[in-house]
Design an enzyme around this catalytic site. Structure first.
Site, PDB file in Angstrom:
ATOM      1  N   GLU A 193      51.456  32.785  75.126  1.00 16.71           N
ATOM      2  CA  GLU A 193      50.759  32.705  76.415  1.00 16.71           C
ATOM      3  C   GLU A 193      50.435  34.095  76.948  1.00 16.71           C
ATOM      4  O   GLU A 193      51.342  34.868  77.244  1.00 16.71           O
ATOM      5  CB  GLU A 193      51.618  31.970  77.457  1.00 16.71           C
TER       6      GLU A 193
ATOM      7  N   GLU B  24      52.116  24.330  86.982  1.00 11.56           N
ATOM      8  CA  GLU B  24      52.991  25.483  87.191  1.00 11.56           C
ATOM      9  C   GLU B  24      52.479  26.273  88.391  1.00 11.56           C
ATOM     10  O   GLU B  24      51.776  27.276  88.250  1.00 11.56           O
ATOM     11  CB  GLU B  24      53.024  26.373  85.932  1.00 11.56           C
TER      12      GLU B  24
END
Length: 274
Positions: A150, A249
């Protein structure tokens, strides 16, 4: 078009609850069928197993251990001299993933060492990351688990994080060349670093294994005030056939439940259009 699948990130949502087990039940009560979390390693594994089974939710993503957080670590995958610790952390992540039937692990790259300049160490860190990802790929493939990398933005969130844009990540994935190591797209980070979200989604969708969302710049609910039109982005992901999970998130502006109107609207719309 298949409807999008959302999971609650219980490291960010339902933090009104004292522990992950309670947050799992809260997520299920709110309508989520899946959850993700950053680091569960301070929680009792058997209790997590009981909670997910009782709530009937799937755990879809966890992170590798961050290392020594007090010393400034945020992952070890690309950090020079920490290869052995990365591999130990990987084994712990696999233990938790197998116990929770979780099929994705975010293999955290880590930060540029303190006192080092990015340009001076980027080639060395990339080589270490490729080596560690190749090692991880072999172990994860035996367990049926996908590894994810990521990019985290270095403009606002973490100036020293090694992996900071999708283009850098794509080059690394090409060098690893393993189908079970994929790209994790956090739209919050990608917007800050590069923008051009429509074209980046189209370009990188074949190698994306997971997506996360939050508004920019506040990192709050997708429908809060900010730069991003999530109705458009959701339509884009549907139109191009994204079938993976989307992790929520973000930092709720108020209570988690009060901020879930956007997803309840999406779910209602899907029911009405079937």
């Amino acid at each position: 078009m298949a409807p999008l699948k959302f999971c609650a990130n219980i490291s960010w949502l339902f933090t009104e609850m004292p522990d992950f087990s309670h947050r799992i039940h809260a997520a299920a009560s709110a309508g989520f069928q899946a959850v993700e979390a950053a680091w569960l390693y301070d929680s009792d594994l058997k209790e997590l197993q009981r909670a997910t089974a009782a709530a009937g939710v799937e755990v879809v993503l966890i992170n590798t251990p961050p290392g020594d957080v007090k010393a400034g670590d945020l992952g070890l995958g690309a950090v020079p001299g920490r290869e052995a610790e990365f591999r130990q952390g990987l084994l712990l992540a696999i233990e938790y993933a197998k116990a929770l039937d979780c099929k994705r692990i975010h293999l955290m790259a880590g930060r540029i060492p303190v006192g080092s300049h990015r340009k001076a160490v980027v080639k060395e860190m990339e080589a270490i990351f490729v080596q560690n990802l190749t090692y991880a790929s072999d172990i994860l493939s035996k367990e049926g688990i996908t590894g994810l990398i990521e990019p985290i933005n270095t403009k606002i969130t973490d100036p020293r994080y090694f992996l900071d844009c999708p283009h850098q990540a794509a080059v690394i994935l090409d060098k690893v060349g393993q189908p079970n190591i994929k790209l994790q797209m956090d739209i919050f980070h990608w917007q800050i670093m590069d923008g051009n979200l429509t074209q980046n989604i189209i370009k990188y969708l074949p190698i994306i294994g997971h997506i996360q969302i939050a508004q920019v710049p506040g990192r709050n609910e997708p429908d809060s005030a900010g730069e991003l039109n999530y109705s458009y982005l959701f339509n884009t992901l549907e139109n191009y056939g994204y079938l993976g999970y989307i992790g929520c998130e973000y930092k709720p502006l108020g209570s988690t439940k009060e901020g879930l109107g956007w997803i309840k609207d999406y779910w209602t719309q899907q029911v009405m259009t079937r």
